[in-house]
Scaffold this motif. Structure first.
Motif, PDB file in Angstrom:
ATOM      1  N   GLY B 156     -11.654  29.454 -24.692  1.00  0.00           N
ATOM      2  CA  GLY B 156     -10.471  29.762 -25.498  1.00  0.00           C
ATOM      3  C   GLY B 156     -10.465  29.075 -26.863  1.00  0.00           C
ATOM      4  O   GLY B 156      -9.407  28.896 -27.461  1.00  0.00           O
ATOM      5  N   TYR B 157     -11.632  28.684 -27.340  1.00  0.00           N
ATOM      6  CA  TYR B 157     -11.754  28.002 -28.642  1.00  0.00           C
ATOM      7  C   TYR B 157     -10.836  26.788 -28.724  1.00  0.00           C
ATOM      8  O   TYR B 157     -10.276  26.487 -29.775  1.00  0.00           O
ATOM      9  CB  TYR B 157     -11.432  28.977 -29.788  1.00  0.00           C
ATOM     10  CG  TYR B 157     -12.427  30.115 -29.930  1.00  0.00           C
ATOM     11  CD1 TYR B 157     -13.719  29.872 -30.404  1.00  0.00           C
ATOM     12  CD2 TYR B 157     -12.075  31.421 -29.604  1.00  0.00           C
ATOM     13  CE1 TYR B 157     -14.633  30.911 -30.545  1.00  0.00           C
ATOM     14  CE2 TYR B 157     -12.980  32.471 -29.740  1.00  0.00           C
ATOM     15  CZ  TYR B 157     -14.252  32.208 -30.212  1.00  0.00           C
ATOM     16  OH  TYR B 157     -15.156  33.238 -30.354  1.00  0.00           O
ATOM     17  N   GLU B 158     -10.659  26.088 -27.643  1.00  0.00           N
ATOM     18  CA  GLU B 158      -9.689  25.001 -27.621  1.00  0.00           C
ATOM     19  C   GLU B 158     -10.211  23.690 -28.169  1.00  0.00           C
ATOM     20  O   GLU B 158     -11.275  23.213 -27.784  1.00  0.00           O
ATOM     21  CB  GLU B 158      -9.208  24.788 -26.185  1.00  0.00           C
ATOM     22  CG  GLU B 158      -7.866  25.457 -25.956  1.00  0.00           C
ATOM     23  CD  GLU B 158      -7.260  25.003 -24.670  1.00  0.00           C
ATOM     24  OE1 GLU B 158      -6.954  23.789 -24.587  1.00  0.00           O
ATOM     25  OE2 GLU B 158      -7.141  25.836 -23.761  1.00  0.00           O
ATOM     26  N   GLU B 159      -9.414  23.100 -29.033  1.00  0.00           N
ATOM     27  CA  GLU B 159      -9.797  21.852 -29.691  1.00  0.00           C
ATOM     28  C   GLU B 159     -10.037  20.740 -28.669  1.00  0.00           C
ATOM     29  O   GLU B 159     -10.959  19.933 -28.811  1.00  0.00           O
ATOM     30  CB  GLU B 159      -8.709  21.434 -30.679  1.00  0.00           C
ATOM     31  CG  GLU B 159      -9.067  20.182 -31.464  1.00  0.00           C
ATOM     32  CD  GLU B 159      -8.047  19.837 -32.540  1.00  0.00           C
ATOM     33  OE1 GLU B 159      -6.973  20.475 -32.576  1.00  0.00           O
ATOM     34  OE2 GLU B 159      -8.321  18.926 -33.333  1.00  0.00           O
ATOM     35  N   LYS B 160      -9.203  20.716 -27.641  1.00  0.00           N
ATOM     36  CA  LYS B 160      -9.276  19.626 -26.679  1.00  0.00           C
ATOM     37  C   LYS B 160     -10.635  19.600 -25.960  1.00  0.00           C
ATOM     38  O   LYS B 160     -11.205  18.544 -25.690  1.00  0.00           O
ATOM     39  CB  LYS B 160      -8.146  19.771 -25.651  1.00  0.00           C
ATOM     40  CG  LYS B 160      -7.862  18.490 -24.927  1.00  0.00           C
ATOM     41  CD  LYS B 160      -6.406  18.430 -24.430  1.00  0.00           C
ATOM     42  CE  LYS B 160      -6.150  17.093 -23.784  1.00  0.00           C
ATOM     43  NZ  LYS B 160      -6.690  16.954 -22.460  1.00  0.00           N
ATOM     44  N   VAL B 161     -11.142  20.780 -25.670  1.00  0.00           N
ATOM     45  CA  VAL B 161     -12.457  20.894 -25.012  1.00  0.00           C
ATOM     46  C   VAL B 161     -13.517  20.222 -25.880  1.00  0.00           C
ATOM     47  O   VAL B 161     -14.326  19.400 -25.439  1.00  0.00           O
ATOM     48  CB  VAL B 161     -12.818  22.385 -24.785  1.00  0.00           C
ATOM     49  CG1 VAL B 161     -14.231  22.517 -24.243  1.00  0.00           C
ATOM     50  CG2 VAL B 161     -11.807  23.029 -23.855  1.00  0.00           C
ATOM     51  N   TYR B 162     -13.481  20.610 -27.145  1.00  0.00           N
ATOM     52  CA  TYR B 162     -14.434  20.056 -28.119  1.00  0.00           C
ATOM     53  C   TYR B 162     -14.277  18.531 -28.227  1.00  0.00           C
ATOM     54  O   TYR B 162     -15.249  17.778 -28.175  1.00  0.00           O
ATOM     55  CB  TYR B 162     -14.211  20.738 -29.461  1.00  0.00           C
ATOM     56  CG  TYR B 162     -14.819  20.049 -30.660  1.00  0.00           C
ATOM     57  CD1 TYR B 162     -16.191  20.154 -30.930  1.00  0.00           C
ATOM     58  CD2 TYR B 162     -14.030  19.306 -31.536  1.00  0.00           C
ATOM     59  CE1 TYR B 162     -16.742  19.534 -32.039  1.00  0.00           C
ATOM     60  CE2 TYR B 162     -14.574  18.685 -32.644  1.00  0.00           C
ATOM     61  CZ  TYR B 162     -15.936  18.798 -32.892  1.00  0.00           C
ATOM     62  OH  TYR B 162     -16.480  18.182 -33.986  1.00  0.00           O
ATOM     63  N   GLU B 163     -13.030  18.071 -28.372  1.00  0.00           N
ATOM     64  CA  GLU B 163     -12.790  16.640 -28.562  1.00  0.00           C
ATOM     65  C   GLU B 163     -13.262  15.820 -27.366  1.00  0.00           C
ATOM     66  O   GLU B 163     -13.845  14.744 -27.536  1.00  0.00           O
ATOM     67  CB  GLU B 163     -11.288  16.387 -28.818  1.00  0.00           C
ATOM     68  CG  GLU B 163     -10.800  16.824 -30.192  1.00  0.00           C
ATOM     69  CD  GLU B 163     -11.474  16.087 -31.358  1.00  0.00           C
ATOM     70  OE1 GLU B 163     -12.021  14.990 -31.137  1.00  0.00           O
ATOM     71  OE2 GLU B 163     -11.476  16.634 -32.476  1.00  0.00           O
ATOM     72  N   ASN B 164     -13.043  16.328 -26.175  1.00  0.00           N
ATOM     73  CA  ASN B 164     -13.468  15.585 -24.985  1.00  0.00           C
ATOM     74  C   ASN B 164     -14.981  15.443 -24.913  1.00  0.00           C
ATOM     75  O   ASN B 164     -15.514  14.376 -24.617  1.00  0.00           O
ATOM     76  CB  ASN B 164     -12.964  16.286 -23.711  1.00  0.00           C
ATOM     77  CG  ASN B 164     -11.492  16.020 -23.490  1.00  0.00           C
ATOM     78  OD1 ASN B 164     -10.935  15.077 -24.054  1.00  0.00           O
ATOM     79  ND2 ASN B 164     -10.853  16.873 -22.689  1.00  0.00           N
ATOM     80  N   ILE B 165     -15.663  16.556 -25.191  1.00  0.00           N
ATOM     81  CA  ILE B 165     -17.140  16.509 -25.151  1.00  0.00           C
ATOM     82  C   ILE B 165     -17.652  15.607 -26.262  1.00  0.00           C
ATOM     83  O   ILE B 165     -18.558  14.803 -26.070  1.00  0.00           O
ATOM     84  CB  ILE B 165     -17.733  17.928 -25.265  1.00  0.00           C
ATOM     85  CG1 ILE B 165     -17.313  18.770 -24.051  1.00  0.00           C
ATOM     86  CG2 ILE B 165     -19.252  17.877 -25.383  1.00  0.00           C
ATOM     87  CD1 ILE B 165     -17.728  20.208 -24.102  1.00  0.00           C
ATOM     88  N   LYS B 166     -17.035  15.714 -27.424  1.00  0.00           N
ATOM     89  CA  LYS B 166     -17.437  14.883 -28.560  1.00  0.00           C
ATOM     90  C   LYS B 166     -17.324  13.395 -28.219  1.00  0.00           C
ATOM     91  O   LYS B 166     -18.202  12.600 -28.561  1.00  0.00           O
ATOM     92  CB  LYS B 166     -16.565  15.225 -29.771  1.00  0.00           C
ATOM     93  CG  LYS B 166     -16.950  14.485 -31.042  1.00  0.00           C
ATOM     94  CD  LYS B 166     -16.098  14.956 -32.218  1.00  0.00           C
ATOM     95  CE  LYS B 166     -16.214  13.987 -33.383  1.00  0.00           C
ATOM     96  NZ  LYS B 166     -15.337  14.375 -34.497  1.00  0.00           N
ATOM     97  N   SER B 198     -15.783  29.913 -38.633  1.00  0.00           N
ATOM     98  CA  SER B 198     -15.029  30.565 -37.576  1.00  0.00           C
ATOM     99  C   SER B 198     -13.572  30.745 -37.987  1.00  0.00           C
ATOM    100  O   SER B 198     -12.972  29.862 -38.599  1.00  0.00           O
ATOM    101  CB  SER B 198     -15.101  29.702 -36.318  1.00  0.00           C
ATOM    102  OG  SER B 198     -14.215  30.207 -35.344  1.00  0.00           O
ATOM    103  N   THR B 199     -13.016  31.888 -37.643  1.00  0.00           N
ATOM    104  CA  THR B 199     -11.587  32.080 -37.870  1.00  0.00           C
ATOM    105  C   THR B 199     -10.831  31.755 -36.591  1.00  0.00           C
ATOM    106  O   THR B 199      -9.606  31.763 -36.548  1.00  0.00           O
ATOM    107  CB  THR B 199     -11.283  33.535 -38.272  1.00  0.00           C
ATOM    108  OG1 THR B 199     -11.933  34.399 -37.335  1.00  0.00           O
ATOM    109  CG2 THR B 199     -11.807  33.833 -39.660  1.00  0.00           C
ATOM    110  N   ASN B 200     -11.584  31.479 -35.527  1.00  0.00           N
ATOM    111  CA  ASN B 200     -10.964  31.180 -34.237  1.00  0.00           C
ATOM    112  C   ASN B 200     -10.696  29.695 -34.027  1.00  0.00           C
ATOM    113  O   ASN B 200     -10.073  29.308 -33.048  1.00  0.00           O
ATOM    114  CB  ASN B 200     -11.859  31.671 -33.102  1.00  0.00           C
ATOM    115  CG  ASN B 200     -12.023  33.179 -33.139  1.00  0.00           C
ATOM    116  OD1 ASN B 200     -11.044  33.898 -33.256  1.00  0.00           O
ATOM    117  ND2 ASN B 200     -13.261  33.641 -33.073  1.00  0.00           N
TER     118      ASN B 200
END
Lengths: 302, 420
Positions: B156-166, B198-200
């Motif tokens: 879902g292009y979610e920021e939280k997913v990215y931040e956690n992995i980061k 990305s626009t998403n």
């Protein structure tokens, strides 16, 4: 002002290729440079001259002549060898046929392309060459994308793509047993575009075949071929005169010509930039099957 | 097109690590396709093959899998090299297989890379293979690591997913002392943040992958301090015109060499001064790392291949004893009782294994004991060479700190090594 070498991607590729040339001279006893008369082998000669200047290049030139070459290629080859004072060795496919080492293909699409392998391996053995320098590039073809700079060949001249030596940093391992040899590709990392840009930057003399000229041609499978006397026409194929140039030069039977009016290096660079087909797209020798190049290479092809 | 613009292009070599499941082939395909580096006949050929195999989509992996066995088995066996260019840079991709048994290919691809792209599947986060890829990139000292957190579309292009992995990846970088790591959320399949922004994911304020590849500064990664010039070949023309010419051909390993520099020659320890630096029929004033030139000295000294010309006031270490981190490449395990050849710069020496110090588990990063070093193992060993070797630590100098080991019996390259 401090005088330095200008820095760009072509100079980096050049330094890498010169390094390889010098490794060959240092690690092998009797290296030969495979000279086809095409742009890549002309580039190799130029890089070798740069690597050993002011000394002569420490390699002989070896040309495997199918007997079906453009007259311009042979003339250019002879002049270049003379100009740089290099030994020229010619391996003749016709002789291999006459001696019964190979059998000529028949039919209208007959080509001596595959027969070259036997002539090449016989000649390398005869002159006891332990390294053959080739102009193969990894961007040309998918089997070549897997090729090493220093590519080991067993006593039968065969390539084992699944069991290649790892190549790391600038450390090249050219050790081998008696009877084995190496194929070495100094311009592995160059693309067709790099080659032409470099030729332009260095003003390297090129055979007239690369520039537009009028020629008798005919169309087969969507590709323009030169109407030389030994080309047999199929029904419906017609000879016409067109403005063409070569994008690659191989023997006449498998070299597709492109319609072009490019008569100088700048125009060629622009043409290559706009091209939507790979340069070997016109090479019928690659189209025989999906793994045509891999199969030929395993047997000892260029 | 400006036909002279190419004279300002630079070259970037990068390696890509990840498995087919991470979307690595799709990513490379995307970079090649969106930068217009795939030709019509190539696309035609792989479309044809994909159809024959019954695939619905064009399988971009077919572009990189060049060998018959690879296509048959649907796996990548060997490093494949791919090329593309934008008006700013030419790129060389060493595409390395992600399977566990192919560590040696990853090491090979990493050895010449300026940058590593490591793919992480947004659905799975940091996996064992991420630990493995990161370890190898750090072991080989690739100056820049770019983590592409892929398949963001499936999350879902979610920021939280990215931040956690980061966050997990940052911890990893700290542990391995990685100097430059970057994190980009992408979808290779749909092209988000690969070539186009990305626009998403408007929450992401960083650059796209291609823009990063085009602009990242790599000139400063070179060691410009320690002057090292391994002599590769001695040029002595046998012609009257150049009767007195004696040039030392080589490629600058590190540092800058200028005409007039005071230099020392190893192993003889003779000192002299640089009289000229030749580049074909030109004399230049200065040579920098990676340039292939020919150096002439003021004094006539006996110098041959394998010797090293260095700055007189800054010599490398000279010793017969040192320890190295190795990656073992051969099916036959390391035999500590055997003598191997060690190839270092343009030099080749015999060496014996003094001790196997430890083996590193590349998933837990723990040191393990054990004498047996098998294919794809990473270990630390101490060696003794037959003659003194002149070297720097790999950490400070990739060119004079790297070695390969060769089995004299089979002539095979059996290991890559990095001097401690």
């Amino acid at each position: 002002m401090t005088k330095t070498i200008n820095r760009n991607h072509l100079r980096e590729l050049e330094s890498e290729a010169i390094f390889i040339m010098r490794e060959i001279a240092a690690q092998f006893e009797r290296p030969v440079l495979l000279f086809s008369g095409g742009k890549d082998s002309i580039l190799l000669v130029h890089l070798a001259l740069k690597a050993f200047h002011p000394a002569k290049i420490p390699f002989s030139l070896l040309h495997i002549d199918t007997g079906h070459n453009f007259a311009e290629t042979i003339e250019f080859r002879d002049n270049l060898a003379k100009k740089i004072g290099a030994d020229l060795i010619v391996g003749s496919v016709q002789k291999s046929i006459d001696k019964g080492r190979v059998t000529e293909e028949t039919g209208v699409e007959a080509s001596r392309n595959k027969l070259q392998t036997t002539t090449l391996l016989d000649t390398l053995e005869e002159i006891k060459a332990d390294a053959a320098i080739g102009g193969g590039r990894r961007d040309e073809e998918k089997a070549r994308a897997k090729e090493r700079f220093f590519s080991h060949r067993d006593a039968f001249g065969q390539w084992d793509p699944k069991n290649q030596r790892p190549e790391l940093w600038n450390l090249f391992n050219g050790r081998k047993n008696v009877g084995e040899h190496f194929r070495i590709f100094p311009i592995s990392n160059w693309t067709e575009m790099d080659v032409w840009q470099y030729i332009l930057m260095e003003s390297i003399e090129m055979p007239s075949l690369y520039f537009t000229h009028k020629r008798q041609v005919f169309k087969r499978n969507g590709t323009w071929l030169a109407a030389e006397p030994y080309m047999q026409l199929k029904e419906g194929e017609e000879i016409v005169e067109m403005d063409v140039r070569c994008r690659t030069i191989g023997d006449v039977t498998c070299t597709g010509l492109s319609l072009s009016t490019a008569d100088n290096l700048e125009d060629i660079v622009i043409e290559v930039a706009a091209a939507r087909e790979t340069e070997r797209g016109g090479r019928s020798d690659d189209k025989r099957s999906e793994a045509a190049m891999e199969d030929r290479k395993k047997e000892g092809y260029f | 097109m400006d036909s002279k613009a190419y004279l300002d292009m630079s070259l970037l070599r990068f390696t890509t690590a990840g498995s087919v499941d991470d979307g690595k082939s799709t990513l490379i395909g995307r970079l090649l396709y969106d930068s217009k580096s795939i030709f019509e006949d190539q696309l035609e050929a792989i479309t044809e093959t994909s159809k024959r195999k019954g695939d619905e989509q064009v399988d971009l992996a077919l572009l990189t899998d060049g060998l018959r066995a690879e296509r048959e088995q649907g796996i990548t066996i060997d490093v494949a090299y791919r090329y593309f260019a934008t008006p700013k840079r030419k790129f060389i991709i060493a595409d390395t297989p992600g399977h566990i048994q192919y560590t040696r290919n990853m090491v090979t691809g990493a050895s010449t890379a300026n940058l590593a792209i490591i793919l992480v599947d947004a659905r799975n986060g940091v996996l064992e293979q991420t630990l493995r890829h990161t370890y190898i990139a750090s072991l080989l000292r690739i100056p820049h690591i770019v983590y592409c957190i892929n398949k963001m579309d499936l999350m879902g292009y979610e920021e939280k997913v990215y931040e956690n992995i980061k966050k997990d990846l940052q911890e990893l970088s700290r542990k391995l002392e990685i100097e430059d790591a970057q994190y980009i959320p992408i979808s290779a399949k749909f092209g988000d943040n690969v070539v186009d922004e990305s626009t998403n994911m408007n929450w992401y304020k960083g650059t796209t992958l291609l823009s990063l590849l085009e602009h990242i500064e790599i000139a400063e990664d070179r060691n410009l301090v320690d002057g090292r010039f391994p002599v590769q070949y001695v040029i002595r023309p046998q012609q009257d015109k150049h009767h007195d010419y004696r040039g030392y051909a080589g490629r600058v390993g590190s540092g800058t060499f200028r005409v007039g520099d005071k230099v020392k020659v190893l192993p003889s320890e003779f000192t002299s001064e640089i009289k000229a630096i030749d580049f074909y029929n030109d004399e230049i004033d200065e040579a920098i790392p990676q340039q292939s030139v020919t150096i002439r000295l003021k004094d006539e000294i006996d110098i041959s291949r394998g010797d090293m010309i260095v700055h007189a006031d800054n010599p490398p270490q000279v010793s017969t004893n040192f320890s190295i981190d190795i990656c073992w490449f051969n099916e036959k395990p390391l035999d500590p009782s055997k003598k191997y050849l060690i190839r270092h710069t343009t030099n080749e020496l015999k060496c014996m294994i003094k001790s196997v110090n430890y083996r590193t588990n590349i998933e837990t990063y723990e040191k393990e004991q054990g004498e047996i070093i098998k294919m794809n193992d990473i270990a630390n060993i101490s060696v003794m060479t037959a003659k003194p070797m002149f070297f720097d630590s790999y950490k400070n100098n990739r060119s004079t700190g790297s070695v390969i080991l060769i089995d004299e019996g089979t002539n095979e390259t059996v290991a890559a090594g990095m001097i401690n």
